[in-house]
Design a protein around this motif. Structure first.
Motif, PDB file in Angstrom:
ATOM      1  N   SER A 152      94.963  29.496  62.951  1.00  0.00           N
ATOM      2  CA  SER A 152      94.251  30.321  61.987  1.00  0.00           C
ATOM      3  C   SER A 152      94.865  30.237  60.594  1.00  0.00           C
ATOM      4  N   ILE A 153      96.169  30.418  60.490  1.00  0.00           N
ATOM      5  CA  ILE A 153      96.800  30.421  59.167  1.00  0.00           C
ATOM      6  C   ILE A 153      96.703  29.047  58.516  1.00  0.00           C
ATOM      7  N   LEU A 163      93.047  28.707  57.227  1.00  0.00           N
ATOM      8  CA  LEU A 163      92.800  29.565  56.068  1.00  0.00           C
ATOM      9  C   LEU A 163      93.462  29.040  54.812  1.00  0.00           C
ATOM     10  N   SER A 164      94.528  28.292  54.958  1.00  0.00           N
ATOM     11  CA  SER A 164      95.220  27.765  53.775  1.00  0.00           C
ATOM     12  C   SER A 164      94.360  26.777  52.999  1.00  0.00           C
ATOM     13  N   GLY A 187      92.083  31.333  50.598  1.00  0.00           N
ATOM     14  CA  GLY A 187      93.482  31.009  50.855  1.00  0.00           C
ATOM     15  C   GLY A 187      94.115  30.275  49.689  1.00  0.00           C
ATOM     16  N   ALA A 231      90.126  35.969  55.760  1.00  0.00           N
ATOM     17  CA  ALA A 231      91.431  36.338  56.313  1.00  0.00           C
ATOM     18  C   ALA A 231      91.320  37.629  57.122  1.00  0.00           C
TER      19      ALA A 231
END
Length: 270
Positions: free
Chosen positions: A239-240, A243-244, A249, A213
């Motif tokens: 990106s988010i 990352l989840s 994440g 992150a």
């Protein structure tokens, strides 16, 4: 894990848990930039980039009274052929700067005393720069008839803005801690005796967090300078979302829901 004694002598580069510490200057008079530290530091940073070192944060410090007072001008003067010597010094310094970026880890600088010339250039590459009330910064290049190196002409406009960067480089002011903090050259100012402790604490806190992150956030921040809002929103969403599904994440979200502290180190180890 400790630094390799061959590529990174203990007095120049060390590693304590997930924090890699590099002494960027010498402990001798004036604390000038250390060429051996640039070589050893670059070697260790390339190990990070290749995945051969597990590092969550990089701490840059000076072993003397100052962070780094710039290049050793006496060595410049004594060189048999100054252009060749200065090019070799700049190439060595720039290899370190490139390796610092390629390592792709948050950089914390313990900016005690002076950060001048090359020392100021290094500070502009830090994500977190902590100084003391006595910290002073100065470009210092034009005072010896030279232009900046170490990426200062690239980083400084991004930190303080183009107009202020031109003013700083062309008028060569001494920038005290209060002004450095106001201009964004320093992230925080601690008591002079606590600069090292505060910087190491920040590095340790970062290293204990989610490494992927942090890398993603740093990349997004770098891209933002040349991206449109639409492009930035698109890469943020990508990106988010990615990352989840990462181990960190998943651990972060699950820990939040369970009302417990996330263990990102355990998640990284699978």
């Amino acid at each position: 894990m400790t630094a390799d004694p061959v590529t990174a002598p203990a007095e120049l580069v060390t590693q304590d848990d997930a924090v890699l510490t590099i002494n960027v200057s010498t402990a001798g008079p004036g604390n000038p930039l250390s060429d051996p530290a640039m070589l050893a530091g670059a070697a260790a940073l390339r190990e990070v980039a290749r995945g051969e070192r597990e590092v969550g944060a990089i701490l840059l410090r000076g072993p003397g009274a100052n962070f780094c007072a710039g290049g050793n001008v006496r060595d410049f003067a004594a060189a048999q052929h100054r252009p060749t010597f200065l090019r070799e010094i700049a190439d060595c310094f720039h290899a370190f700067i490139n390796a610092l970026h390629e390592a792709d880890r948050p950089v914390v600088a313990a900016v005690k005393g002076w950060a001048a010339g090359a020392g100021m250039s290094i500070v502009t590459h830090a994500d977190v720069a902590i100084g003391g009330s006595a910290t002073k910064m100065r470009p210092a290049y034009r005072g010896i008839g030279l232009s900046p190196d170490g990426g200062m002409t690239w980083t400084l406009p991004r930190v303080v803005g183009a107009a202020r960067a031109r003013h700083i480089i062309l008028t060569d002011p001494v920038i005290d801690a209060e002004k450095a903090l106001a201009w964004g050259l320093l992230s925080d100012v601690a008591d002079d005796d606590d600069v090292e402790t505060a910087a190491r604490s920040a590095a340790e806190k970062i290293a204990a967090g989610p490494w992927r992150a942090d890398s993603a956030a740093r990349e997004l921040l770098t891209r933002s300078a040349t991206s449109t809002l639409g492009d930035q929103l698109a890469v943020e969403a990508q990106s988010i979302s990615a990352l989840s599904a990462s181990a960190e994440g998943i651990e972060g979200v699950d820990a939040f829901v369970a009302k417990r502290k996330p263990d990102f180190a355990k998640a990284r180890k699978g």
